[in-house]
Design a protein around this motif. Structure first.
Motif, PDB file in Angstrom:
ATOM      1  N   LYS A  13       0.824  -1.213   0.000  1.00  0.00           N
ATOM      2  CA  LYS A  13       0.000   0.000   0.000  1.00  0.00           C
ATOM      3  C   LYS A  13       0.860   1.265   0.000  1.00  0.00           C
ATOM      4  N   HIS A  14       2.163   1.076  -0.151  1.00  0.00           N
ATOM      5  CA  HIS A  14       3.111   2.198  -0.217  1.00  0.00           C
ATOM      6  C   HIS A  14       3.039   3.086   1.016  1.00  0.00           C
ATOM      7  N   LEU A  15       2.972   2.456   2.177  1.00  0.00           N
ATOM      8  CA  LEU A  15       2.916   3.184   3.441  1.00  0.00           C
ATOM      9  C   LEU A  15       4.215   2.991   4.209  1.00  0.00           C
ATOM     10  N   SER A  16       4.690   4.049   4.832  1.00  0.00           N
ATOM     11  CA  SER A  16       5.821   3.927   5.743  1.00  0.00           C
ATOM     12  C   SER A  16       5.295   3.410   7.077  1.00  0.00           C
ATOM     13  N   GLN A  17       6.190   3.000   7.948  1.00  0.00           N
ATOM     14  CA  GLN A  17       5.762   2.581   9.279  1.00  0.00           C
ATOM     15  C   GLN A  17       5.072   3.743   9.991  1.00  0.00           C
ATOM     16  N   GLU A  18       5.597   4.937   9.808  1.00  0.00           N
ATOM     17  CA  GLU A  18       5.017   6.118  10.436  1.00  0.00           C
ATOM     18  C   GLU A  18       3.603   6.379   9.931  1.00  0.00           C
ATOM     19  N   GLN A  19       3.393   6.244   8.635  1.00  0.00           N
ATOM     20  CA  GLN A  19       2.070   6.474   8.058  1.00  0.00           C
ATOM     21  C   GLN A  19       1.066   5.441   8.547  1.00  0.00           C
ATOM     22  N   LEU A  20       1.489   4.174   8.603  1.00  0.00           N
ATOM     23  CA  LEU A  20       0.588   3.131   9.093  1.00  0.00           C
ATOM     24  C   LEU A  20       0.264   3.348  10.560  1.00  0.00           C
ATOM     25  N   ALA A  21       1.255   3.738  11.340  1.00  0.00           N
ATOM     26  CA  ALA A  21       1.032   4.003  12.762  1.00  0.00           C
ATOM     27  C   ALA A  21       0.013   5.120  12.944  1.00  0.00           C
ATOM     28  N   GLU A  22       0.175   6.192  12.190  1.00  0.00           N
ATOM     29  CA  GLU A  22      -0.749   7.322  12.296  1.00  0.00           C
ATOM     30  C   GLU A  22      -2.157   6.912  11.873  1.00  0.00           C
ATOM     31  N   LYS A  23      -2.246   6.211  10.781  1.00  0.00           N
ATOM     32  CA  LYS A  23      -3.544   5.760  10.280  1.00  0.00           C
ATOM     33  C   LYS A  23      -4.220   4.789  11.244  1.00  0.00           C
ATOM     34  N   SER A  24      -3.415   3.955  11.924  1.00  0.00           N
ATOM     35  CA  SER A  24      -3.926   2.955  12.857  1.00  0.00           C
ATOM     36  C   SER A  24      -4.149   3.502  14.257  1.00  0.00           C
ATOM     37  N   LYS A  25      -3.637   4.705  14.506  1.00  0.00           N
ATOM     38  CA  LYS A  25      -3.723   5.316  15.837  1.00  0.00           C
ATOM     39  C   LYS A  25      -2.964   4.493  16.883  1.00  0.00           C
ATOM     40  N   VAL A  26      -1.785   3.997  16.469  1.00  0.00           N
ATOM     41  CA  VAL A  26      -0.866   3.311  17.380  1.00  0.00           C
ATOM     42  C   VAL A  26       0.508   3.952  17.197  1.00  0.00           C
ATOM     43  N   THR A  44      -5.246  -3.955  19.147  1.00  0.00           N
ATOM     44  CA  THR A  44      -4.198  -3.397  18.281  1.00  0.00           C
ATOM     45  C   THR A  44      -4.264  -4.009  16.894  1.00  0.00           C
ATOM     46  N   LEU A  45      -4.445  -5.314  16.843  1.00  0.00           N
ATOM     47  CA  LEU A  45      -4.536  -5.985  15.538  1.00  0.00           C
ATOM     48  C   LEU A  45      -5.742  -5.489  14.748  1.00  0.00           C
ATOM     49  N   ASN A  46      -6.840  -5.232  15.430  1.00  0.00           N
ATOM     50  CA  ASN A  46      -8.024  -4.682  14.762  1.00  0.00           C
ATOM     51  C   ASN A  46      -7.724  -3.323  14.147  1.00  0.00           C
ATOM     52  N   LEU A  47      -7.043  -2.485  14.887  1.00  0.00           N
ATOM     53  CA  LEU A  47      -6.717  -1.144  14.388  1.00  0.00           C
ATOM     54  C   LEU A  47      -5.822  -1.224  13.153  1.00  0.00           C
ATOM     55  N   VAL A  48      -4.794  -2.065  13.227  1.00  0.00           N
ATOM     56  CA  VAL A  48      -3.854  -2.182  12.117  1.00  0.00           C
ATOM     57  C   VAL A  48      -4.531  -2.826  10.907  1.00  0.00           C
ATOM     58  N   ALA A  49      -5.263  -3.902  11.133  1.00  0.00           N
ATOM     59  CA  ALA A  49      -5.954  -4.567  10.020  1.00  0.00           C
ATOM     60  C   ALA A  49      -6.937  -3.619   9.345  1.00  0.00           C
ATOM     61  N   GLY A  50      -7.701  -2.893  10.148  1.00  0.00           N
ATOM     62  CA  GLY A  50      -8.655  -1.937   9.590  1.00  0.00           C
ATOM     63  C   GLY A  50      -7.971  -0.877   8.746  1.00  0.00           C
ATOM     64  N   SER A  51      -6.823  -0.408   9.208  1.00  0.00           N
ATOM     65  CA  SER A  51      -6.084   0.611   8.464  1.00  0.00           C
ATOM     66  C   SER A  51      -5.502   0.076   7.166  1.00  0.00           C
TER      67      SER A  51
END
Length: 89
Positions: A13-26, A44-51
């Motif tokens: 999805k061309h996301l950095s770790q920082e972008q995924l963290a922000e999108k996932s709210k973690v 936490t897994l729900n947040l990341v999977a949803g993002s």
């Protein structure tokens, strides 16, 4: 348990770790830990999977363990409930 699939999905999805963290709210550290194979809560897994736009089960490697299958199914149901609640807001 390994969550290497998170890194693969994130990169696809061309996301950095920082972008995924922000999108996932973690935290970024949480993403780093997941990608390193450390365990995480269902929340936490729900947040990341949803993002990432996937089911929680997609974050796990294929396994025959009944215990993991139940955990995955429960997490998927919780994610669907949370997404439904967000949609209603």
């Amino acid at each position: 348990m390994t969550f290497r699939e998170i890194k693969q999905l994130r990169l696809a999805k061309h996301l950095s770790q920082e972008q995924l963290a922000e999108k996932s709210k973690v935290s970024v550290r949480t993403i780093q830990r997941l990608e390193a194979g450390e365990d995480a809560s269902i929340s936490t897994l729900n947040l990341v999977a949803g993002s990432l736009g996937v089911k929680v089960g997609d974050l796990f490697p294929t396994t025959d363990s009944d215990r993991q299958k139940v955990k995955i199914q429960s997490a998927d149901e919780q994610l669907q409930y949370q997404l439904h609640q967000r949609h209603e807001e």
